[in-house]
Scaffold this motif. Structure first.
Motif, short mmCIF file in Angstrom:
data_model
loop_
_atom_site.label_atom_id
_atom_site.label_comp_id
_atom_site.label_asym_id
_atom_site.label_seq_id
_atom_site.Cartn_x
_atom_site.Cartn_y
_atom_site.Cartn_z
N PRO A 159 0.85 -1.21 0.00
CA PRO A 159 0.00 0.00 0.00
C PRO A 159 0.88 1.25 0.00
O PRO A 159 1.92 1.28 0.67
CB PRO A 159 -0.79 -0.11 1.31
N ILE A 160 0.44 2.28 -0.72
CA ILE A 160 1.26 3.49 -0.80
C ILE A 160 1.29 4.23 0.53
O ILE A 160 2.26 4.95 0.81
CB ILE A 160 0.77 4.43 -1.91
N ASP A 161 0.25 4.06 1.36
CA ASP A 161 0.28 4.80 2.63
C ASP A 161 1.30 4.24 3.61
O ASP A 161 1.60 4.87 4.63
CB ASP A 161 -1.11 4.87 3.27
N SER A 162 1.87 3.06 3.30
CA SER A 162 2.96 2.56 4.13
C SER A 162 4.24 3.32 3.86
O SER A 162 5.17 3.30 4.68
CB SER A 162 3.18 1.07 3.88
N TYR A 163 4.31 4.00 2.72
CA TYR A 163 5.47 4.83 2.38
C TYR A 163 5.18 6.32 2.60
O TYR A 163 6.10 7.09 2.89
CB TYR A 163 5.86 4.63 0.91
N LEU A 164 3.92 6.71 2.46
CA LEU A 164 3.56 8.13 2.51
C LEU A 164 2.70 8.42 3.73
O LEU A 164 1.53 8.81 3.63
CB LEU A 164 2.80 8.53 1.23
N LYS A 165 3.27 8.21 4.89
CA LYS A 165 2.50 8.38 6.13
C LYS A 165 2.13 9.84 6.39
O LYS A 165 1.18 10.13 7.11
CB LYS A 165 3.31 7.83 7.31
N CYS A 166 2.89 10.77 5.79
CA CYS A 166 2.65 12.19 6.06
C CYS A 166 1.63 12.81 5.10
O CYS A 166 1.28 13.98 5.27
CB CYS A 166 3.96 12.96 5.96
N LEU A 167 1.15 12.04 4.11
CA LEU A 167 0.21 12.59 3.14
C LEU A 167 -1.15 11.91 3.29
O LEU A 167 -1.31 10.74 2.95
CB LEU A 167 0.74 12.38 1.72
N PRO A 168 -2.14 12.62 3.82
CA PRO A 168 -3.46 12.00 4.00
C PRO A 168 -4.15 11.75 2.67
O PRO A 168 -4.17 12.62 1.79
CB PRO A 168 -4.22 13.05 4.83
N ILE A 169 -4.68 10.55 2.50
CA ILE A 169 -5.39 10.17 1.28
C ILE A 169 -6.80 9.77 1.67
O ILE A 169 -7.01 8.88 2.49
CB ILE A 169 -4.67 9.01 0.56
N GLU A 170 -7.79 10.43 1.08
CA GLU A 170 -9.19 10.17 1.38
C GLU A 170 -9.67 8.96 0.60
O GLU A 170 -9.91 9.04 -0.60
CB GLU A 170 -10.03 11.41 1.05
#
Length: 663
Positions: A159-170
């Motif tokens: 998942p991309i949120d495992s790399y981009l923890k600082c960018l909230p994705i709705e």
């Protein structure tokens, strides 16, 4: 060995005369090194005759020469010459462009056509002219991403949120967005064109800040639908930036461009890339409808780095295409390995194996006969480009033009390639879909899913844009708009005359169809734009009638006949005025607006009006229940019709994202 000099001369004569090929592409370049074009041609024939690649057999030599001649002919046929360059008449064509054809070892054909800049009288040059490539930039981003995957620093299935923890994705879906979803345009992001470019370089927004402010919500379940996404590739660029811990441009420069030898390319806006940059043009119709005028678009700067904003030359893009061909020949010096390139060229998303087109990692994969052709196209105002890879023929083709009318040329080049590698189909013999099934489930209007769902750009649907009409003919055929499609099996349809395909399917209670790599959702009856237009027109007539109340009161006051204020109806009239004023101002301000440069303050201000209208309507309702006993039966009826009409207008506003600041 090709044979005697006589045989070579015969080949050259046919190449130049009988084929009608214009050899000028060699003359200007070779004049500088004092070589006659025929010497170059001898070397060209000798080189391809001894080449080990499969495309360079005797038959393929013939195919290659015919292909080059046909591509050259397409450009020459559409090119505007001398007297047409500044014409305001009805002659439409391209100012210029460039084409480059290579195999894995060498450039086979390069040529510039027309002018890259009319004012400075600069001609297109494959080596010197810097070109915009629009969405072909995504292929650079795909290679940068796969370099990290190859190095073990990124996993396609994570998942991309495992790399981009600082960018909230709705994302309201249980399925997370995976890295591979971004590369295959199946992440499910809403898409819009608002603020995608800046007019000046100093107004550019840093990538992280741009995504934090503009990244849209996920509106389709990740991995289920193909919907082309500019935001997805800008997110990939940011992902590369985060993992590499350096700017995206610097990573691309050191890990992709320099190793490949692309020395006149980049995502930056350095002076070296801008000084010979092509000027973008478009044709606009004269107001009196008597012809067309040429309009300069100028230099624009992309806020969606990674999705667009790449500047390069035709020669550099040939080197980029050659990198893939060399990797496929197991050349270990390439930045991507054989296995990584094969992974990129393997189909990763398709709705049905019967489709001639599928999505690889970045690449669009097309079946053409026994060949697979890999493509990516780019288009924007004044930009038309394409990168085509044909591994079975050891060929890569790059095309770029500086006029929006160049889409005709780009498509003609693609059709020329299709002609040489045309697909022979075998019809399926599966059970046919009954006509009742078509009528009950798949008949109706379909909406293009790639357009914005959550911004006020959605209002274009109100006028029928982006809609497709599906109607049954019989048990084996349907109409999609004005084209007849025949059933091949498993809800898959084909129009042979236009080489178009369609696949129908259902998810839950909703029907969809795809034309390959474009997705459409069936509208419910209450979503029909025609119904909305009729409702809106009738409601607006009622709103106009409510304006008679303040006019009547003003006249009576002027005549000193009455001073009593009818608060419910007067407030309702104020609501009507606010909504009608919004419609008028919105139409005026968006008539020639290019939202890619942002939403101007004047337009933002107009969105206050419907919000004030809601508040005014609520106050009017409160006043009515307080003062209803003072109203006559006729006044109450008129008031009720007015309130109902306003609710309908506000509901339509909400459906098209006009109620609120949906930018």
């Amino acid at each position: 060995m090709l044979g005697s000099r006589k045989r070579i001369d015969t080949a050259w004569a046919r190449f130049v005369k009988e084929e009608g090929f214009n050899p000028s592409f060699t003359q200007e370049t070779l004049r500088r090194i004092k070589l006659h074009p025929r010497i170059y041609y001898y070397g060209f024939l000798l080189a391809i005759s001894f080449s080990p690649f499969p495309c360079l057999s005797k038959n393929s030599n013939e195919l290659l020469l015919n292909l080059i001649k046909s591509v050259d002919s397409v450009f020459e046929r559409h090119l505007l010459y001398g007297e047409f360059l500044s014409s305001s008449g009805d002659h439409i064509g391209i100012q210029g462009g460039v084409v480059s054809i290579s195999n894995s070892n060498q450039l086979l054909f390069q040529k510039g056509y027309g002018y890259s800049d009319l004012e400075r009288q600069m001609r297109f040059d494959p080596h010197r002219t810097t070109v915009h490539v629009a969405s072909v930039a995504k292929m650079i981003t795909a290679v940068a991403t796969m370099k990290l995957v190859q190095d073990g620093r990124l996993n396609l299935d994570n998942p991309i949120d495992s790399y981009l923890k600082c960018l909230p994705i709705e994302n309201r879906y249980s399925q997370k967005i995976l890295v591979k979803h971004l590369l295959t345009h199946s992440a499910g992001f809403d898409d819009n064109g608002i603020h995608s470019e800046s007019i000046r370089a100093r107004d550019l927004i840093p990538l992280q800040a741009y995504l934090e402010s503009n990244l849209p919500p996920v509106v389709w379940s990740p991995g289920e639908f193909y919907n082309y996404s500019n935001y997805g590739f800008s997110l990939l660029a940011y992902l590369v930036q985060v993992i590499s811990e350096e700017s995206f441009n610097d990573f691309v420069l050191s890990q992709v461009l320099t190793p490949v030898g692309m020395n006149r390319s980049g995502f930056s806006n350095q002076k070296e890339l801008l000084q010979n940059l092509m000027t973008r043009y478009r044709w606009t119709e004269l107001k009196d409808g008597t012809g067309w005028k040429l309009e300069e678009v100028g230099v624009k700067f992309s806020n969606r780095i990674g999705s667009s904003g790449f500047k390069t030359t035709a020669s550099d893009m040939s080197s980029f295409g050659q990198m893939f061909l060399k990797a496929l020949s197991n050349d270990s010096s390439q930045i991507l390995s054989f296995l990584t390139v094969k992974e990129m060229l393997t189909p990763k998303f398709t709705y049905d194996s019967l489709f001639d087109v599928s999505a690889g990692l970045g690449w669009r994969i097309e079946k053409m006969g026994k060949n697979f052709v890999y493509t990516h196209y780019g288009d924007d105002v004044g930009i038309e480009s394409s990168l085509i890879l044909i591994p079975s023929e050891d060929l890569t083709v790059f095309v770029d033009l500086n006029n929006s009318d160049g889409a005709t040329v780009r498509k003609a080049v693609n059709q020329t390639i299709r002609k040489f590698f045309r697909n022979k189909r075998i019809n399926q013999t599966e059970e046919k879909l009954s006509v009742s099934k078509i009528r009950d489930v798949y008949t109706g209007k379909y909406q293009y899913m790639n357009d914005s769902q959550y911004s006020f750009e959605r209002v274009r649907y109100l006028f029928g844009e982006g809609l497709v009409d599906v109607q049954p003919i019989d048990s084996e055929s349907i109409w999609i708009n004005d084209l007849k499609y025949d059933h091949l099996g498993r809800n898959f349809y084909m129009n042979n005359s236009h080489n178009r395909q369609a696949k129908f399917f259902q998810k839950g209670d909703i029907s969809y169809y795809s034309s390959g790599l474009a997705s459409y959702r069936q509208l419910n009856f209450f979503e029909e734009p025609k119904l909305h237009r009729s409702t809106l027109l009738g409601s607006l007539i009622v709103l106009l009638s409510t304006l008679s109340w303040p006019i009547s009161w003003s006249w009576q006051k002027l005549m000193k006949k009455s001073h009593r204020v009818d608060r419910p109806r007067m407030t309702l009239a104020l609501t009507s005025g606010l909504l009608l004023t919004f419609i008028v101002l919105f139409g005026i301000l968006t008539d020639t607006l290019e939202l890619k440069y942002g939403v101007p303050t004047s337009l933002k201000f107009t969105f206050i009006l419907p919000l004030l209208g809601v508040a005014s309507l609520l106050y009017s309702l409160w006043s009515f229940f307080r003062d209803k006993d003072t109203l006559s039966l006729v006044a109450k009826a008129h008031y009720g019709i007015g309130v109902f009409s306003m609710i309908l207008v506000l509901a339509i506003f909400e459906y098209y994202n006009l109620l609120g600041f949906n930018f």
